[in-house]
Design a protein around this motif. Structure first.
Motif, PDB file in Angstrom:
ATOM      1  N   CYS A 457       0.853  -1.182   0.000  1.00 49.18           N
ATOM      2  CA  CYS A 457       0.000   0.000   0.000  1.00 49.18           C
ATOM      3  C   CYS A 457       0.892   1.236   0.000  1.00 49.18           C
ATOM      4  N   CYS A 460      -0.138   3.831   3.276  1.00 48.53           N
ATOM      5  CA  CYS A 460       0.305   3.552   4.655  1.00 48.53           C
ATOM      6  C   CYS A 460       1.612   2.771   4.691  1.00 48.53           C
ATOM      7  N   SER A 462       2.548  -0.215   3.969  1.00 51.70           N
ATOM      8  CA  SER A 462       2.615  -1.544   4.573  1.00 51.70           C
ATOM      9  C   SER A 462       2.306  -2.599   3.503  1.00 51.70           C
ATOM     10  N   CYS A 497      -6.804  -1.161   0.666  1.00 53.79           N
ATOM     11  CA  CYS A 497      -5.905  -1.601   1.734  1.00 53.79           C
ATOM     12  C   CYS A 497      -6.718  -1.899   2.996  1.00 53.79           C
ATOM     13  N   CYS A 500      -5.782   1.004   5.753  1.00 54.64           N
ATOM     14  CA  CYS A 500      -6.141   2.433   5.654  1.00 54.64           C
ATOM     15  C   CYS A 500      -7.187   2.717   4.582  1.00 54.64           C
TER      16      CYS A 500
END
Ligand code: ADP
Ligand code: ZN
Ligand code: ZN
Length: 754
Positions: A457, A460, A462, A497, A500
Motif C-alpha cells: 500500500c 500507509c 505496509s 488496503c 487504511c
C-alpha cells in the motif's frame, strides 16, 4: 486364533514373550505372549511382523527380541493375535541400518520400522502383493496352427501376443481393440487359452545381454573414475567415492560402468536420486542401457505400485533399484553397489517424522553390507568434500564436459548500475531478443512462483500479510487471488488496503507469472513456457513440460528450482538468473552453500551441446565473494573458502548440530517449553546449548514457533547430551506435562536452521 491360558502351571514354565516395536511415538518396545502353538525358535521369530492388541486398537508391529521372562504383570499381558510373515521382513543389513537410524536420529524404533514398510504392509496384509488374473496359452493353444484364426483377427492378435509373452493381464490388452474380452472368452472356450492367477512381474525388454552398447567411448577421466569404481564393486568391500564432475561431465556414464559391474557380479544396484530428479527421461536412459528388471520408487506411486516395487526388490527380481530418499530403506538382499546422484540435494533429508538423511543412511548401510558407495555431484555438500579432502572418501574428478561442449560463460549484471524493469535488466532483455532471433532457447530462473511476492500500500507503506503466518501474501493475478505459500490461506485481491482503505495498492517484486507476462510483452512472437509448482500440479504435467523444453518447441522457459536438477536440455543456450540476492544475507549458515549450488546447477543447464552457453546473473551485490566463484564456476575455490569460515565458527563439518523445535497455538508455550528444557540440563563438555529463540518465521499456520540449537565439538558429545535431554523429557513429571502441551521435534544434523 485360540488364546493360550496365561496362568496355568504348565504354560507358566514354558511361556515365551516377544518384545514388539509398534508404531507409536514412544521410545520403548512392548511385551506380548507368544502363543504356545508357535513352535518356532526365538531367532526365527525376530524381525517378523505381528498383529498385536494395543489398547482398543490392533497394531502391526515387529518382533525385536524373544524372552523367557517379562516385567509386565500377568494381568496386563496379552498374546500376539497373528504372525504375518514367514520370515524377517527386513534383510539383515537393513535391520541393523534401521536400528542405527533409530539411535542416531533419536527416533522411536517402532516409527522407524513403520517408515521402512510400504503402506500396505503397515496393515495386516501378507508380504507378497496380491496376485492378478492373467491369461496363458494352453498346451493345445501352443500347437494349433494359427491359420485357423484367419477370420477372427482379434483372436489371432491375442494368440500372437501370447506366443511372445508368458502371461498377459488385462492391462497388457488395454491398448487392443475393445473386443479383446469376447475374443479371450472364445479362445478359452476352444481350450487354447486359460486363466491363471500369478504374481505381477516387472516388465523387461527380454534380451540375452544385460547391457546394451553406449553410443560413445568414455573419455580419459570418465574411464579412470569408472575403472576405480568397477574395481571397488568387484572387491566387494566398503568404500566411499566422491565423483566431483562439472555439469555435463558425463557422471551418468560412470555410474553405468559401475552398475554394469554390479550386474556382472550378480548383485543388485541401488541408485538414489533427488525428489524431482526421477523423471521418465532418466528412467529411459537406464532402460536404453540395461535389459534387466528395474524397480522404481518415488513419492508419486500408488500404495499398490509402491508395494510391488518393494516386493520385486526384496525378492531380488529387480537388479537395479532407482528411487528417491526412502528407497534406501528397502530390503535389498543382494546389494552390491549404491549410487547417490546429486548427493548435495536437500531432499535427501526428511523434514518431518523421522528426520533421517538418506545419503548418510546409505553410507552406513554400505558399510554394514560391505559394498562400495559413490556420491556424485558438480557441487558436493561441504561435508562430503571435506571427507574427500581428508582421505576418508576417494575423490574422483571429471573437470571437463564430456562432449566437445565448453562450460558456459557466466557474467554478472549489476542491478545498481542498470535498473531492472519488471525483473529484466536491459542487458538480459537484449540477450533474450538476440537468442530468439537466432532461434536459440532461453531459460529464466526465479525462485518465486506467483505474480508478485507481495502487495504494497503506497499510502500507509505496509504490505499485506497472512494473519496465520509471519509472511507476505503472494499475488496470483491469473486467479485474482492473494495466497499464503506457507499455510495455503487464499483470498480475493482486495479493492482497498485493509489497514487504511486506500486504493493505492501495488504489486511488489516479481514471481514467475509476472516474468512470463513481461517476456511475452517484450517478445510477442516467442513461445513461452512457465514451469513452477502451479503449472505442474497434475500428475504428468512436469514431464510433459520438460519434454516440451527438450524438443526445442519453447523459445523461453520461465521457472523455479524445479528446473535445476540434472536435466539435459539440448537446445538451451541462454540462462538468466533474475534475482540471485535472496539468501545472500540470510541468517542460515548453509544459505551461501545452497545459493552457490543452485547457481552453478542452473548455469550448468546452458550450452550442453556444440555451442557455448551464456549465463547472466542479476544482482545488487556484485562484490560479494560468492559471485567470483560462480563466474569462474570454481567449486573447489568456493568450498575451501567456505570451509575456512565454517571452521572458525565450529559449524559442520567442524562441529555437530541438533535442533529442538516446538510450536503451539498458544503464543508463549513453545518458548516456555524450550526454556525449561534448557534449564533442566547438566553442563556437558564440548557442548553449547544456545538460548531458546523464536523461529525465523515466528508464526506459521496459526502456530507460534520456537527453536533451541545445540552445537557440539564431537558427535559423541552431542549424542550424550541429546540422550540426557530425552531422558529428562520422559522422566521428569513437569517436563512431560510441558512437552504434552506443545508439538515438539528433534532434528539431528538439521539441514536448515528454520
Ligand atoms: P552430468 O550428469 O555429469 O551432468 P550427463 O551424464 O548427463 O552429465 O552427460 C552429459 C551429456 O554428455 C549427455 O548427453 C551424455 O550423453 C554425454 N556424454 C557422456 N559421456 C560422453 C562421452 N564420453 N562422449 C560424448 N558424450 C558423452
Ligand atoms: Zn494502506
Ligand atoms: Zn499463512
Amino acid at each position: 486364533m485360540p488364546t493360550p491360558p496365561i496362568q496355568s502351571e504348565t504354560t507358566a514354565t514354558q511361556a515365551r514373550y516377544a518384545a514388539v516395536a509398534v508404531p507409536v511415538p514412544l521410545r520403548q518396545v512392548f511385551d506380548f505372549i507368544i502363543p504356545a502353538h508357535v513352535a518356532l525358535d526365538d531367532e526365527a521369530l525376530v524381525g517378523r511382523r505381528v498383529l498385536v492388541p494395543f489398547g482398543p486398537r490392533k497394531l502391526v508391529g515387529i518382533i525385536t527380541q524373544c524372552n523367557d521372562s517379562t516385567n509386565v504383570s500377568a494381568g496386563r499381558l496379552k498374546p500376539i493375535i497373528e504372525l504375518l510373515d514367514d520370515e524377517a521382513i527386513f534383510d539383515a543389513t537393513l535391520w541393523q541400518t534401521l536400528a542405527w537410524v533409530s539411535r542416531y536420529y533419536i527416533a522411536p524404533i517402532g516409527e522407524v520400522f513403520e517408515m521402512a514398510l510400504p503402506t500396505l504392509l503397515r496393515k495386516a496384509n501378507g508380504p507378497a502383493p496380491s496376485t492378478t488374473k492373467h491369461w496363458i496359452l494352453t498346451e493345445e493353444g501352443r500347437v494349433k496352427p494359427i491359420e485357423e484364426l484367419d477370420r477372427a483377427p482379434v483372436q489371432l492378435a491375442i494368440i500372437k501376443k501370447l506366443i511372445r509373452s508368458l502371461a498377459l493381464s488385462a492391462d497388457d490388452f488395454a491398448e487392443m481393440n475393445s473386443g479383446w474380452r469376447s475374443a479371450i472368452k472364445a479362445l478359452t472356450e476352444k481350450g487354447w487359452v486359460q486363466e491363471e492367477n500369478v504374481e505381477p512381474r516387472l516388465t523387461t525388454n527380454d534380451q540375452a545381454q544385460l547391457v546394451k552398447q553406449s553410443g560413445f567411448e568414455l573419455n580419459q577421466q570418465q574411464q579412470a573414475a569408472a575403472t576405480h569404481l568397477v574395481s571397488r564393486v568387484q572387491a566387494k568391500t566398503f568404500s566411499v567415492s566422491l565423483l566431483l564432475g562439472v555439469t555435463g561431465s558425463g557422471k551418468t556414464e560412470v555410474y553405468f560402468a559401475a552398475i554394469q559391474a554390479s550386474l556382472e557380479a550378480n548383485t543388485q544396484a541401488l541408485v538414489l536420486v533427488p525428489e524431482i530428479g526421477l523423471t521418465p527421461q532418466l528412467l529411459e536412459r537406464f532402460q536404453a542401457r540395461f535389459s534387466v528388471p528395474i524397480a522404481v520408487m518415488h513419492s508419486n506411486l500408488s500404495d499398490k505400485e509402491r508395494h510391488l516395487a518393494w516386493w520385486h526388490t526384496k525378492t531380488g527380481e529387480a537388479r537395479i533399484i532407482i528411487g528417491t530418499r526412502s528407497a534406501v530403506l528397502s530390503s535389498i538382499p543382494e546389494l552390491g553397489l549404491i549410487v547417490v546422484d546429486e548427493e548435495h540435494d536437500t531432499s535427501f533429508k526428511q523434514q518431518d517424522g523421522v528426520r533421517y538423511h538418506a545419503r548418510d543412511t546409505a553410507i552406513y548401510r554400505a558399510k554394514l553390507a560391505q559394498v562400495p558407495i559413490v556420491l556424485g555431484s558438480a557441487t558436493p555438500a561441504l561435508e562430503s568434500y571435506y571427507n574427500a579432502l581428508h582421505g576418508r572418501y576417494t575423490l574422483l574428478e571429471l573437470p571437463n564436459r564430456a562432449s566437445a561442449a565448453l562450460l558456459p560463460n557466466v557474467q554478472l549484471v549489476d542491478l545498481e548500475q542498470q535498473a531492472a524493469a519488471e525483473g529484466l535488466s536491459p542487458a538480459l532483455s537484449a540477450q533474450l531478443r538476440e537468442a530468439l532471433e537466432s532461434s536459440e532457447q532461453s531459460m529464466l530462473f526465479i525462485n518465486r512462483r506467483g505474480f508478485a511476492p507481495a502487495m504494497y500500500c503506497t499510502d500507509c507503506k505496509s504490505t499485506l500479510r497472512c494473519h496465520r503466518c509471519d509472511a507476505h501474501l503472494t499475488v496470483h493475478r491469473s486467479h485474482n487471488r492473494l495466497r499464503c505459500h506457507h499455510c495455503g490461506y487464499d483470498t480475493r485481491i482486495p479493492q482497498a488496503c485493509p489497514g487504511c482503505q486506500s486504493k493505492e495498492l501495488k504489486d511488489l517484486g516479481e514471481g514467475t507469472q509476472r516474468v512470463e507476462t513481461t517476456v511475452q510483452a517484450l517478445l510477442p512472437s516467442a513461445t513461452i513456457l512457465r514451469i513452477d509448482r502451479d503449472s505442474t500440479r497434475n500428475k504428468g504435467q512436469l514431464e510433459a513440460h520438460l519434454d516440451e523444453v527438450k524438443s526445442g518447441h519453447a523459445d523461453v522457459v520461465v521457472g523455479t528450482q524445479l528446473l535445476t536438477k540434472g536435466h539435459d536440455f539440448d537446445h538451451l543456450s541462454l540462462v538468466g538468473v533474475l534475482d540471485a540476492d535472496q539468501g545472500l544475507y540470510s541468517s542460515d549458515f548453509r544459505s551461501t552453500e545452497n545459493l552457490f549450488q543452485q547457481l552453478v546447477q542452473v548455469a550448468g543447464r546452458a550450452g550442453r551441446r556444440d555451442k557455448q552457453g551464456r549465463v547472466l546473473v542479476q544482482t545488487r551485490f556484485t562484490d560479494h565473494p560468492l559471485f567470483e566463484f560462480v563466474v569462474t564456476q570454481d567449486y573447489q575455490g568456493f568450498a575451501n573458502a567456505e570451509l575456512e569460515m565454517r571452521q572458525q565458527l565450529g559449524l559442520p563439518p567442524f562441529g555437530y548440530l541438533a535442533m529442538f523445535r516446538a510450536e503451539s497455538t498458544h503464543d508463549a508455550r513453545a518458548m516456555q517449553f524450550l526454556r525449561a528444557l534448557k534449564t533442566q540440563l547438566p553442563v556437558f563438555d564440548g557442548v553449547r546449548v544456545m538460548d531458546a529463540v523464536a523461529a525465523p518465521m515466528a508464526k506459521r499456520a496459526g502456530r507460534y514457533r520456537a527453536q533451541l540449537l545445540i552445537q557440539a565439538q564431537s558427535r559423541g558429545a552431542l549424542h550424550t547430551c541429546l540422550m540426557s535431554f530425552i531422558e529428562r523429557l520422559e522422566r521428569h513429571e513437569g517436563m512431560r506435562k510441558l512437552a504434552g502441551s506443545v508439538r515438539w521435534s528433534l532434528d539431528v544434523d538439521p539441514q536448515d536452521l528454520y
